[in-house]
Write a protein that holds these residues in place. Structure first.
Motif, PDB file in Angstrom:
ATOM      1  N   CYS A   1      55.807  66.210  18.757  1.00  0.00           N
ATOM      2  CA  CYS A   1      55.821  67.609  18.353  1.00  0.00           C
ATOM      3  C   CYS A   1      56.254  68.482  19.529  1.00  0.00           C
ATOM      4  CB  CYS A   1      54.424  68.025  17.890  1.00  0.00           C
ATOM      5  SG  CYS A   1      54.430  69.642  17.108  1.00  0.00           S
TER       6      CYS A   1
ATOM      7  N   VAL B   1      55.815  71.887  19.499  1.00  0.00           N
ATOM      8  CA  VAL B   1      55.243  73.215  19.264  1.00  0.00           C
ATOM      9  C   VAL B   1      54.111  73.525  20.260  1.00  0.00           C
ATOM     10  CG1 VAL B   1      54.219  74.726  17.508  1.00  0.00           C
ATOM     11  CG2 VAL B   1      55.956  73.099  16.862  1.00  0.00           C
ATOM     12  N   TYR B   2      53.483  72.484  20.784  1.00  0.00           N
ATOM     13  CA  TYR B   2      52.514  72.598  21.897  1.00  0.00           C
ATOM     14  C   TYR B   2      51.397  73.623  21.637  1.00  0.00           C
ATOM     15  CZ  TYR B   2      56.949  70.911  23.841  1.00  0.00           C
ATOM     16  OH  TYR B   2      58.143  70.260  24.031  1.00  0.00           O
ATOM     17  N   CYS B   3      50.818  73.598  20.457  1.00  0.00           N
ATOM     18  CA  CYS B   3      49.714  74.536  20.173  1.00  0.00           C
ATOM     19  C   CYS B   3      48.570  74.301  21.167  1.00  0.00           C
ATOM     20  CB  CYS B   3      49.201  74.336  18.757  1.00  0.00           C
ATOM     21  SG  CYS B   3      50.466  74.613  17.508  1.00  0.00           S
TER      22      CYS B   3
ATOM     23  N   PHE C   1      45.463  74.647  20.883  1.00  0.00           N
ATOM     24  CA  PHE C   1      44.209  74.095  20.344  1.00  0.00           C
ATOM     25  C   PHE C   1      44.376  72.639  19.920  1.00  0.00           C
ATOM     26  CE2 PHE C   1      46.619  76.141  16.980  1.00  0.00           C
ATOM     27  CZ  PHE C   1      46.733  75.113  16.070  1.00  0.00           C
ATOM     28  N   CYS C   2      45.555  72.066  20.171  1.00  0.00           N
ATOM     29  CA  CYS C   2      45.871  70.741  19.609  1.00  0.00           C
ATOM     30  C   CYS C   2      45.819  69.669  20.691  1.00  0.00           C
ATOM     31  CB  CYS C   2      47.262  70.760  18.982  1.00  0.00           C
ATOM     32  SG  CYS C   2      47.748  69.181  18.260  1.00  0.00           S
TER      33      CYS C   2
ATOM     34  N   PHE D   1      46.427  66.457  19.630  1.00  0.00           N
ATOM     35  CA  PHE D   1      47.040  65.348  18.906  1.00  0.00           C
ATOM     36  C   PHE D   1      48.487  65.092  19.321  1.00  0.00           C
ATOM     37  CE2 PHE D   1      49.709  64.347  15.125  1.00  0.00           C
ATOM     38  CZ  PHE D   1      49.289  63.053  14.919  1.00  0.00           C
ATOM     39  N   TYR D   2      49.206  66.151  19.634  1.00  0.00           N
ATOM     40  CA  TYR D   2      50.652  65.996  19.811  1.00  0.00           C
ATOM     41  C   TYR D   2      51.005  65.251  21.103  1.00  0.00           C
ATOM     42  CZ  TYR D   2      50.776  69.723  23.342  1.00  0.00           C
ATOM     43  OH  TYR D   2      50.580  70.458  24.474  1.00  0.00           O
TER      44      TYR D   2
ATOM     45  N   GLY E   1      53.577  65.859  13.471  1.00  0.00           N
ATOM     46  CA  GLY E   1      54.093  66.845  14.409  1.00  0.00           C
ATOM     47  C   GLY E   1      55.484  67.297  13.967  1.00  0.00           C
ATOM     48  N   HIS E   2      56.034  68.271  14.680  1.00  0.00           N
ATOM     49  CA  HIS E   2      57.388  68.733  14.360  1.00  0.00           C
ATOM     50  C   HIS E   2      58.370  67.873  15.142  1.00  0.00           C
ATOM     51  CE1 HIS E   2      55.984  73.043  13.153  1.00  0.00           C
ATOM     52  NE2 HIS E   2      55.156  72.111  12.757  1.00  0.00           N
TER      53      HIS E   2
ATOM     54  N   LYS F   1      54.679  78.509  17.051  1.00  0.00           N
ATOM     55  CA  LYS F   1      54.528  78.193  15.624  1.00  0.00           C
ATOM     56  C   LYS F   1      54.964  79.379  14.782  1.00  0.00           C
ATOM     57  CE  LYS F   1      51.122  75.147  13.752  1.00  0.00           C
ATOM     58  NZ  LYS F   1      49.725  74.783  13.867  1.00  0.00           N
TER      59      LYS F   1
HETATM   60  S1  SF4 Z   1      50.932  68.699  15.823  1.00  0.00           S
HETATM   61 FE1  SF4 Z   1      50.654  70.658  14.686  1.00  0.00          FE
HETATM   62  S2  SF4 Z   1      48.865  71.622  15.667  1.00  0.00           S
HETATM   63 FE2  SF4 Z   1      49.631  69.997  17.087  1.00  0.00          FE
HETATM   64  S3  SF4 Z   1      51.080  71.029  18.474  1.00  0.00           S
HETATM   65 FE3  SF4 Z   1      52.291  70.266  16.755  1.00  0.00          FE
HETATM   66  S4  SF4 Z   1      52.351  71.964  15.270  1.00  0.00           S
HETATM   67 FE4  SF4 Z   1      50.711  72.426  16.726  1.00  0.00          FE
END
Ligand code: SF4
Length: 363
Positions: A73, A75-77, A79-80, A82-83, A119-120, A199
């Motif tokens: 992904c 997008v590097y949120c 709060f995440c 997972f990516y 992820g994106h 995002k």
């Molecule tokens: S997997 Fe989803 S929440 Fe995590 S960074 Fe990417 S878009 Fe954001």
């Protein structure tokens, strides 16, 4: 803030009338048990007529599993947890064989749905997704594909250089059955810029839901709270969801959960406690008078609180969720099997019933 007469507001809520944002803010500060009782009354009002008039006594749940097809992904949120980037050793894209194995396990457990999100990924092409959807639809026709949150769908439209409506329509033709409300977090752009600046903004998130509902794909609505937002912004989020439901009417359910701060870049001084979770869920039930179903969030709160949440507006115990990666990467999550869920629902005084994505009873 003008203090509203409590009796008048109580009567209004008990009569099932719509409350304003100002009234919601007032309610938010009432005693927790008062708010809970009102949310419980609204839950009964919303559900009593369903299931042959037994909706007040029934609490539903679904047997499904998450399939997080990739953790790549860009997008590097904040709060995440997972990516991963393509440079990380533990990045992955699931193979068809791995996905089939998960679906075989789900089928053996009597599951009826997959929640497919990822992820994106910057490189997976349109054909990869369409082939995957068609494959699952053909091989596992009994499984609903609840997949691709609004930010993913917007990402696809940009990556494939296709109109968003066409992406969603093509995915639906290939087998997509419904859309999860992921990536909503708080639909206020001040908040989104702080926690997930790359995002999609609130308008774009809602635009996906508008199009999906027009194409007769139903979806859920969510809220992740307890980070940088104010109470007023939580209410603004609820207002935007309620307005959208007035426009397009396709939300089947609302689910809220608290930000899980472990292993994430985003830090909070005071993690959200149980009382605030219950207070926010109760308020959501009262405010969202046009969404029938509210799920309790035991995955982040724990089974006991999930049970208590049934007295604070929730009528659904969510999912058995055979696999969960995204929230669990960021902190504590809990696991329950169907028998445990049924026992918790029964202990809370309700009849447990399995459902599908459309809240139809299956047993
Ligand atoms: S997997 Fe989803 S929440 Fe995590 S960074 Fe990417 S878009 Fe954001």
């Amino acid at each position: 803030m003008v203090s509203l007469n409590q009796d008048v507001l109580t009567e209004k809520v008990l009569a099932g009338e719509r409350i304003s944002a100002q009234e919601a803010l007032e309610l938010y500060h009432w005693r927790l048990e008062q708010l809970g009782a009102l949310a419980n009354a609204r839950r009964d009002l919303a559900k009593t007529k369903s299931y042959d008039g037994r909706g007040g006594e029934i609490v539903t749940y679904i047997v499904d599993r998450n399939i997080n097809y990739t953790n790549v992904c860009n997008v590097y949120c904040k709060f995440c947890a997972f990516y991963r980037t393509e440079r990380d050793e533990d990045h992955y894209v699931l193979s068809l064989e791995q996905i089939d194995q998960k679906l075989d396990e789900l089928s053996a457990a009597g599951g009826v749905q997959i929640l497919m999100q990822g992820g994106h990924h910057p490189k997976l092409p349109f054909r990869w997704y369409v082939d995957l959807l068609q494959h699952i639809r053909e091989k596992y026709p009994h499984v609903n594909i609840h997949g691709f949150s609004p930010p993913e769908l917007q990402h696809f439209a940009e990556t494939f250089r296709m109109p968003l409506r066409e992406v969603i329509a093509e995915f639906k033709n290939a087998g997509l059955g419904s859309i999860p409300g992921g990536g909503g977090e708080i639909l206020v752009d001040r908040v989104r810029k702080k926690i997930s600046p790359l995002k999609i903004n609130s308008d774009r998130w809602l635009e996906v839901m508008q199009i999906a509902h027009e194409l007769e794909l139903r979806s859920s609505a969510t809220m992740m709270f307890g980070h940088v937002e104010t109470i007023e912004e939580r209410i603004e989020h609820l207002q935007r969801i309620r307005d959208q439901q007035d426009r397009s009417g396709g939300f089947t359910a609302f689910i809220c959960w608290t930000f899980q701060p472990q292993h994430t870049v985003l830090k909070v001084k005071h993690p959200t406690g149980v009382a605030e979770y219950l207070r926010t869920q109760a308020l959501s039930r009262i405010f969202l008078d046009n969404i029938d179903n509210v799920q309790s969030s035991w995955v982040t709160q724990g089974p006991g609180i999930g049970q208590v949440a049934l007295k604070y507006g929730a009528n659904d115990f969510g999912s058995v969720m055979m696999e969960e990666n995204v929230v669990s990467s960021a902190g504590t999550t809990f696991r329950l099997n169907a028998a445990q869920i049924e026992s918790l629902i029964r202990d809370a005084g309700y009849e447990p019933r399995r459902r599908n994505n459309w809240y139809e009873l299956l047993n």
